[in-house]
Design an enzyme around this catalytic site. Structure first.
Site, PDB file in Angstrom:
ATOM      1  N   LYS A 116       0.816  -1.220   0.000  1.00 41.51           N
ATOM      2  CA  LYS A 116       0.000   0.000   0.000  1.00 41.51           C
ATOM      3  C   LYS A 116       0.852   1.273   0.000  1.00 41.51           C
ATOM      4  O   LYS A 116       0.489   2.252  -0.654  1.00 41.51           O
ATOM      5  CB  LYS A 116      -0.969  -0.004   1.178  1.00 41.51           C
ATOM      6  CG  LYS A 116      -2.131  -0.979   0.990  1.00 41.51           C
ATOM      7  CD  LYS A 116      -3.245  -0.686   1.988  1.00 41.51           C
ATOM      8  CE  LYS A 116      -4.106  -1.911   2.247  1.00 41.51           C
ATOM      9  NZ  LYS A 116      -4.897  -2.333   1.091  1.00 41.51           N
ATOM     10  N   GLU A 200      -2.952   7.791   7.311  1.00 42.04           N
ATOM     11  CA  GLU A 200      -3.532   8.755   6.367  1.00 42.04           C
ATOM     12  C   GLU A 200      -4.808   9.331   6.946  1.00 42.04           C
ATOM     13  O   GLU A 200      -5.333   8.836   7.946  1.00 42.04           O
ATOM     14  CB  GLU A 200      -3.776   8.105   4.995  1.00 42.04           C
ATOM     15  CG  GLU A 200      -4.811   7.010   4.982  1.00 42.04           C
ATOM     16  CD  GLU A 200      -4.917   6.305   3.625  1.00 42.04           C
ATOM     17  OE1 GLU A 200      -3.961   6.367   2.819  1.00 42.04           O
ATOM     18  OE2 GLU A 200      -5.962   5.692   3.380  1.00 42.04           O
ATOM     19  N   ASN A 235     -15.054  -3.028   7.227  1.00 44.46           N
ATOM     20  CA  ASN A 235     -14.215  -2.793   6.039  1.00 44.46           C
ATOM     21  C   ASN A 235     -14.247  -3.944   5.034  1.00 44.46           C
ATOM     22  O   ASN A 235     -13.386  -4.057   4.179  1.00 44.46           O
ATOM     23  CB  ASN A 235     -12.762  -2.500   6.436  1.00 44.46           C
ATOM     24  CG  ASN A 235     -12.666  -1.285   7.330  1.00 44.46           C
ATOM     25  OD1 ASN A 235     -13.285  -0.263   7.048  1.00 44.46           O
ATOM     26  ND2 ASN A 235     -11.929  -1.396   8.416  1.00 44.46           N
ATOM     27  N   GLU A 275      -9.226   1.010  -6.525  1.00 45.35           N
ATOM     28  CA  GLU A 275     -10.200   1.355  -5.492  1.00 45.35           C
ATOM     29  C   GLU A 275      -9.998   2.788  -5.008  1.00 45.35           C
ATOM     30  O   GLU A 275      -8.865   3.222  -4.791  1.00 45.35           O
ATOM     31  CB  GLU A 275     -10.064   0.410  -4.293  1.00 45.35           C
ATOM     32  CG  GLU A 275     -10.371  -1.041  -4.618  1.00 45.35           C
ATOM     33  CD  GLU A 275     -10.467  -1.926  -3.380  1.00 45.35           C
ATOM     34  OE1 GLU A 275     -11.210  -2.912  -3.432  1.00 45.35           O
ATOM     35  OE2 GLU A 275      -9.806  -1.635  -2.364  1.00 45.35           O
ATOM     36  N   GLU A 288      -6.182   1.636  -3.201  1.00 43.91           N
ATOM     37  CA  GLU A 288      -5.249   0.575  -3.572  1.00 43.91           C
ATOM     38  C   GLU A 288      -5.676   0.042  -4.928  1.00 43.91           C
ATOM     39  O   GLU A 288      -6.776   0.315  -5.402  1.00 43.91           O
ATOM     40  CB  GLU A 288      -5.276  -0.563  -2.542  1.00 43.91           C
ATOM     41  CG  GLU A 288      -6.624  -1.259  -2.456  1.00 43.91           C
ATOM     42  CD  GLU A 288      -6.556  -2.595  -1.701  1.00 43.91           C
ATOM     43  OE1 GLU A 288      -5.452  -3.154  -1.575  1.00 43.91           O
ATOM     44  OE2 GLU A 288      -7.620  -3.061  -1.267  1.00 43.91           O
ATOM     45  N   ASN A 290      -6.225  -3.572  -6.828  1.00 44.82           N
ATOM     46  CA  ASN A 290      -6.276  -5.023  -6.691  1.00 44.82           C
ATOM     47  C   ASN A 290      -5.937  -5.648  -8.033  1.00 44.82           C
ATOM     48  O   ASN A 290      -6.628  -5.431  -9.023  1.00 44.82           O
ATOM     49  CB  ASN A 290      -7.658  -5.469  -6.208  1.00 44.82           C
ATOM     50  CG  ASN A 290      -7.895  -5.086  -4.756  1.00 44.82           C
ATOM     51  OD1 ASN A 290      -6.963  -5.081  -3.956  1.00 44.82           O
ATOM     52  ND2 ASN A 290      -9.124  -4.751  -4.417  1.00 44.82           N
ATOM     53  N   PHE A 348     -22.802 -12.292  13.527  1.00 44.48           N
ATOM     54  CA  PHE A 348     -22.163 -12.792  12.294  1.00 44.48           C
ATOM     55  C   PHE A 348     -21.112 -13.868  12.550  1.00 44.48           C
ATOM     56  O   PHE A 348     -20.096 -13.943  11.870  1.00 44.48           O
ATOM     57  CB  PHE A 348     -21.588 -11.630  11.486  1.00 44.48           C
ATOM     58  CG  PHE A 348     -22.639 -10.661  11.043  1.00 44.48           C
ATOM     59  CD1 PHE A 348     -23.362 -10.897   9.885  1.00 44.48           C
ATOM     60  CD2 PHE A 348     -22.951  -9.554  11.804  1.00 44.48           C
ATOM     61  CE1 PHE A 348     -24.358 -10.020   9.485  1.00 44.48           C
ATOM     62  CE2 PHE A 348     -23.948  -8.672  11.415  1.00 44.48           C
ATOM     63  CZ  PHE A 348     -24.650  -8.908  10.251  1.00 44.48           C
TER      64      PHE A 348
HETATM   65  P1  ADP Z   1     -12.731  -7.807  -3.255  1.00 47.44           P
HETATM   66  O1  ADP Z   1     -14.134  -7.938  -2.850  1.00 47.44           O
HETATM   67  O2  ADP Z   1     -12.256  -6.408  -3.325  1.00 47.44           O
HETATM   68  O3  ADP Z   1     -12.373  -8.661  -4.414  1.00 47.44           O
HETATM   69  P2  ADP Z   1     -12.249  -8.910  -0.732  1.00 47.44           P
HETATM   70  O4  ADP Z   1     -11.105  -8.512   0.133  1.00 47.44           O
HETATM   71  O5  ADP Z   1     -13.599  -8.644  -0.261  1.00 47.44           O
HETATM   72  O6  ADP Z   1     -11.858  -8.297  -2.111  1.00 47.44           O
HETATM   73  O7  ADP Z   1     -12.222 -10.441  -1.093  1.00 47.44           O
HETATM   74  C1  ADP Z   1     -11.102 -11.035  -1.572  1.00 47.44           C
HETATM   75  C2  ADP Z   1     -10.340 -11.477  -0.355  1.00 47.44           C
HETATM   76  O8  ADP Z   1     -11.136 -12.456   0.306  1.00 47.44           O
HETATM   77  C3  ADP Z   1      -9.063 -12.124  -0.676  1.00 47.44           C
HETATM   78  O9  ADP Z   1      -8.008 -11.230  -0.755  1.00 47.44           O
HETATM   79  C4  ADP Z   1      -8.932 -13.064   0.507  1.00 47.44           C
HETATM   80  O10 ADP Z   1      -8.437 -12.399   1.648  1.00 47.44           O
HETATM   81  C5  ADP Z   1     -10.337 -13.471   0.777  1.00 47.44           C
HETATM   82  N1  ADP Z   1     -10.697 -14.665   0.025  1.00 47.44           N
HETATM   83  C6  ADP Z   1     -11.362 -14.692  -1.119  1.00 47.44           C
HETATM   84  N2  ADP Z   1     -11.560 -15.920  -1.516  1.00 47.44           N
HETATM   85  C7  ADP Z   1     -11.015 -16.696  -0.627  1.00 47.44           C
HETATM   86  C8  ADP Z   1     -10.918 -18.085  -0.503  1.00 47.44           C
HETATM   87  N3  ADP Z   1     -11.403 -18.889  -1.427  1.00 47.44           N
HETATM   88  N4  ADP Z   1     -10.320 -18.577   0.577  1.00 47.44           N
HETATM   89  C9  ADP Z   1      -9.804 -17.758   1.497  1.00 47.44           C
HETATM   90  N5  ADP Z   1      -9.878 -16.430   1.431  1.00 47.44           N
HETATM   91  C10 ADP Z   1     -10.457 -15.909   0.374  1.00 47.44           C
HETATM   92  P1  ADP Z   2      -7.998  -3.724   1.986  1.00 48.88           P
HETATM   93  O1  ADP Z   2      -6.732  -4.065   1.297  1.00 48.88           O
HETATM   94  O2  ADP Z   2      -8.133  -4.382   3.296  1.00 48.88           O
HETATM   95  O3  ADP Z   2      -9.177  -3.885   1.085  1.00 48.88           O
HETATM   96  P2  ADP Z   2      -8.370  -0.853   1.655  1.00 48.88           P
HETATM   97  O4  ADP Z   2      -7.280   0.153   1.661  1.00 48.88           O
HETATM   98  O5  ADP Z   2      -8.975  -1.168   0.343  1.00 48.88           O
HETATM   99  O6  ADP Z   2      -7.851  -2.178   2.355  1.00 48.88           O
HETATM  100  O7  ADP Z   2      -9.478  -0.368   2.668  1.00 48.88           O
HETATM  101  C1  ADP Z   2     -10.572  -1.165   3.007  1.00 48.88           C
HETATM  102  C2  ADP Z   2     -11.759  -0.300   3.349  1.00 48.88           C
HETATM  103  O8  ADP Z   2     -11.460   0.586   4.438  1.00 48.88           O
HETATM  104  C3  ADP Z   2     -12.213   0.608   2.239  1.00 48.88           C
HETATM  105  O9  ADP Z   2     -13.129  -0.029   1.384  1.00 48.88           O
HETATM  106  C4  ADP Z   2     -12.849   1.754   2.983  1.00 48.88           C
HETATM  107  O10 ADP Z   2     -14.159   1.404   3.346  1.00 48.88           O
HETATM  108  C5  ADP Z   2     -12.023   1.860   4.243  1.00 48.88           C
HETATM  109  N1  ADP Z   2     -10.968   2.878   4.154  1.00 48.88           N
HETATM  110  C6  ADP Z   2      -9.686   2.692   3.781  1.00 48.88           C
HETATM  111  N2  ADP Z   2      -8.982   3.832   3.816  1.00 48.88           N
HETATM  112  C7  ADP Z   2      -9.831   4.794   4.235  1.00 48.88           C
HETATM  113  C8  ADP Z   2      -9.708   6.189   4.490  1.00 48.88           C
HETATM  114  N3  ADP Z   2      -8.550   6.835   4.351  1.00 48.88           N
HETATM  115  N4  ADP Z   2     -10.802   6.859   4.923  1.00 48.88           N
HETATM  116  C9  ADP Z   2     -11.958   6.227   5.093  1.00 48.88           C
HETATM  117  N5  ADP Z   2     -12.145   4.914   4.878  1.00 48.88           N
HETATM  118  C10 ADP Z   2     -11.086   4.195   4.447  1.00 48.88           C
HETATM  119 MG    MG Z   3      -9.533  -2.929  -0.694  1.00 52.25          MG
END
Ligand code: ADP
Ligand code: ADP
Ligand code: MG
Length: 668
Positions: A116, A200, A235, A275, A288, A290, A348
């Site tokens: 990041k 940040e 998050n 994102e 970030e 992806n 949950f």
């Molecule tokens: P996005 O919705 O932005 O694609 P998420 O972070 O919600 O990303 O979902 C993807 C993440 O979920 C992966 O980086 C991993 O941490 C977790 N994940 C997804 N699929 C699997 C899996 N089959 N087994 C374990 N973890 C998983």
């Molecule tokens: P990850 O790799 O776990 O997905 P992200 O940087 O994408 O991490 O952040 C995950 C979530 O956290 C984002 O979807 C957003 O909801 C929240 N978030 C991250 N950074 C900020 C920020 N600077 N201010 C407010 N919300 C944030």
């Molecule tokens: Mg993210």
């Protein structure tokens, strides 16, 4: 094109990739752990290789074993799906050494964007707007406080190696820093074996909006618009949609331009997602990138008609992008709900077990341009194990407008039946009815603000309560009819069309109920108010589907003592139905209404006449089939309620009939 590819994943995403490969005429190899021997992705693939014991570290994350599996089966390329190995830069490196293609971006892009802090620097250099903060590792709470004072509280501490919402903490003032700093750092160390953290500005009341990118190996990069993923719990995304309510054309273009600029800066190829966190004022900042297929990619596929997995495969093979930016058009609105095996009533808590019931909503396109798509990797009898992600399936709906897509989600959620684990379906259904979600005034805090105590299914009220009672009464009517047919102790079915008095109890309230059957329609009176019900539901089906007055209604239904448990729209209630006492029943029972004397047969529901079995002048007996009317994808046979001779037939095969349209007439 590749002849055979291996999918280094499991669950719904493995199944989804196999579907596209099959469509392209590419053979597929599944890999599985010992716990997944009977999993659906294994069954769907042309062949499979068992790669190790249940824990991911020993199977789905075992790169050497997966490369061996490619060699054993002759797979030329590997799709990593999401999670697991999808963002490990070593994996494409190792594959390359073995002469196997990685269906994803270059190792260089993955490592440049996987961190990041690094990716934020890269983004800033490419002219992308980034969240104010310090673009380096923060070593001490004191350092963090200095930075926070410069940018202003609240601030967010984030793990540089972070993912999946882990290692993130909000800090509102200097007094909260020391503690949160320590926690974020240890969470980062534990989750990612990398304790570097940075600070940040926390964007208050933020929304999450992301841009889908597609690039090829020839320098072409396009975007496929945005997805909004503001409905998050801790998050983590729960519901995603495309397009976003917030964006206007100008902001969308600005965001997309920045996403493409970043992708170009790293020569990105394959599918990827940039994102952003956005303020309610439409300001936005890079979060970030992806470097993989995203869980929520289907909503983009639905509004663009582009198969992202197909594009990834073609790009990996070296083809040029078959779309120019001007070929991408957005149509309608798409929403995705993630169905998790998590009990919403118990904070949950993940819930594991065998799926004793698993029935998906019907997937298809109906006349109103509504599409329901279910991406899943399980089937009835399958197991949700402790080893992997608790996501069971994704329900995706697409319709001309957001409201119609939401309405389709409601129906899809109400008709997805799961037993054996406790899914989050009712919670999602409640959310679909929530005024803030409906209004589109979203923020990543919405769930925390609106469901602070988690979620308990509510008792239905008003019109919804009447619907619940109607469903329970209609179900009981079918049960009773069945009983009569089975025992044959009473008059034959069809003869008992007298009104029946009942008392239905829902919560603390009781309602007096009468039922009358007329040509497949139940005329139910609830405290004197008439409700018209048509349904082909049969006992044993966990999903009740039918018309209630003008509405098409789907609901979960389970038998309980003397009644039914009905679940619909995020509400749940047990409805018990009693006969008024025998004496009372006698006293109040009206004279048997002989509706069999009616000369006319009318259409009980709006529908299409599929066939007419009788002709003018023919004699029929009570119970003889007269015609078939198709409604709600179900064929309903209309039977004669009486003996008689057909005088005139008004309806013909292929006619679309309204409610109460005349079908035929008896001589007398
Ligand atoms: P996005 O919705 O932005 O694609 P998420 O972070 O919600 O990303 O979902 C993807 C993440 O979920 C992966 O980086 C991993 O941490 C977790 N994940 C997804 N699929 C699997 C899996 N089959 N087994 C374990 N973890 C998983
Ligand atoms: P990850 O790799 O776990 O997905 P992200 O940087 O994408 O991490 O952040 C995950 C979530 O956290 C984002 O979807 C957003 O909801 C929240 N978030 C991250 N950074 C900020 C920020 N600077 N201010 C407010 N919300 C944030
Ligand atoms: Mg993210």
């Amino acid at each position: 094109m590749f002849k055979k590819i291996l999918i280094a994943n499991r669950g719904e995403i493995a199944c989804r990739i196999i579907k596209t490969a099959r469509k392209m005429g590419i053979k597929t190899v599944a890999v599985c752990s010992e716990a997944d021997r009977d999993a659906m992705h294994v069954e769907m693939a042309d062949e499979f290789v068992m790669i190790g014991p249940a824990p991911s570290a020993l199977s789905y994350l075992n790169m050497d074993r997966i490369i061996e599996a490619c060699k054993e089966t002759g797979a030329e390329a590997v799709h990593p799906g999401y999670g697991f190995l999808s963002e490990r830069a070593e994996f494409p490196e190792l594959l390359k050494q073995a002469g196997i293609t990685f269906i994803g971006p270059s190792a260089r892009a993955i490592s440049a964007l996987g961190d990041k802090i690094e990716s934020k620097r890269l983004a800033a250099a490419a002219g992308v707007s980034t969240v104010p903060g310090f673009m380096g590792v923060i070593e001490s709470p004191q350092h963090a406080i200095t930075i926070a004072e410069e940018i202003g509280y609240p601030v967010m501490i984030k793990a540089s190696a972070g993912g999946g919402g882990k290692g993130i903490r909000i800090v509102n003032g200097p007094e909260e820093m020391a503690e949160n700093f320590k926690l974020a750092r240890s969470e980062a160390a534990n989750s990612f074996a990398d304790d570097r953290i940075f600070v940040e500005k926390y964007i208050t009341n933020p929304r999450h909006i992301e841009i889908q990118i597609l690039g090829d190996k020839h320098g072409n990069i396009i975007h496929l618009g945005e997805r909004e993923c503001s409905i998050q719990r801790r998050n983590q995304k729960v519901i995603e949609e495309a397009p976003s309510v917030l964006l206007d054309e100008e902001t969308r273009q600005k965001m997309a331009d920045q996403a493409i600029a970043l992708a170009k800066a790293v020569d990105y190829d394959s599918a990827g997602t940039v994102e952003f966190v956005a303020g309610q004022d439409k300001s936005f900042y890079f979060l970030e990138m992806n470097t993989r297929l995203q869980v929520e990619h289907p909503v983009t596929e639905m509004i663009t008609g582009v198969d992202l997995v197909e594009q990834m495969i073609r790009i990996a093979y070296g083809e040029k992008l078959s779309y120019a930016q001007s070929d991408i058009h957005f149509k309608g609105w798409a929403i995705e709900s993630r169905i998790y095996a998590e009990d919403p009533t118990r904070n949950f808590l993940p819930s594991t077990g065998r799926l004793t019931i698993y029935r998906e909503p019907e997937s298809d396109v109906n006349a109103d341009g509504v599409t329901v798509r279910t991406d899943s990797g399980v089937e009835e009898g399958g197991e949700i194990s402790v080893y992997y992600d608790p996501m069971i399936a994704k329900l995706i709906t697409h319709a001309p407008t957001r409201l119609e897509a939401i309405q389709a989600q409601r129906q899809a959620l109400d008709s997805l039946a799961i037993e054996g684990v406790r899914p989050n379906i009712a919670f999602l259904a409640a959310l679909m009815n929530h005024p803030r979600w409906l209004s589109g005034e979203l923020s990543t805090n919405l769930l925390a603000e609106e469901f602070p105590e988690g979620y308990k299914p509510a008792l239905p009220e008003g019109d919804m309560a009447r619907q619940f009672i109607a469903i329970a009464v209609a179900a009981e009517h079918v049960h009773n009819q069945r009983k009569r047919e089975v025992s044959k102790s009473i008059r034959p079915a069809g003869a008992l069309k007298v009104e029946q008095n009942r008392v239905a109890i829902l919560g603390k309230q009781s309602y007096s109920v009468k039922v009358e059957e007329r040509q497949q329609t139940l005329l139910i009176s609830i405290d004197g108010e008439p409700v018209r019900v048509i349904s082909a539901w049969q006992p044993g089906n966990p999903v009740w589907a039918g018309h209630i007055d003008r509405d098409v209604v789907f609901a979960q239904i389970r038998p309980v003592l003397n009644g039914s448990r009905v679940m619909h729209g995020g509400c749940s209630a047990d409805i018990v139905i009693y006969r008024a006492s025998a004496a009372k029943l006698m006293r109040f029972m009206p004279e048997r209404q002989d509706n069999t004397s009616s000369k006319q047969v009318v259409c009980p529901m709006p529908g299409l006449v599929k066939s007419v079995f009788v002709t003018e002048g023919v004699e029929v007996k009570q119970g003889d089939p007269l015609c078939i009317v198709e409604a709600m994808k179900m064929e309903n046979i209309l039977r004669s309620e009486r003996d008689g001779t057909i005088a005139k037939i008004f309806a013909r095969e292929g006619d679309s009939l309204a409610v109460d349209a005349e079908i035929l007439e008896f001589t007398a």
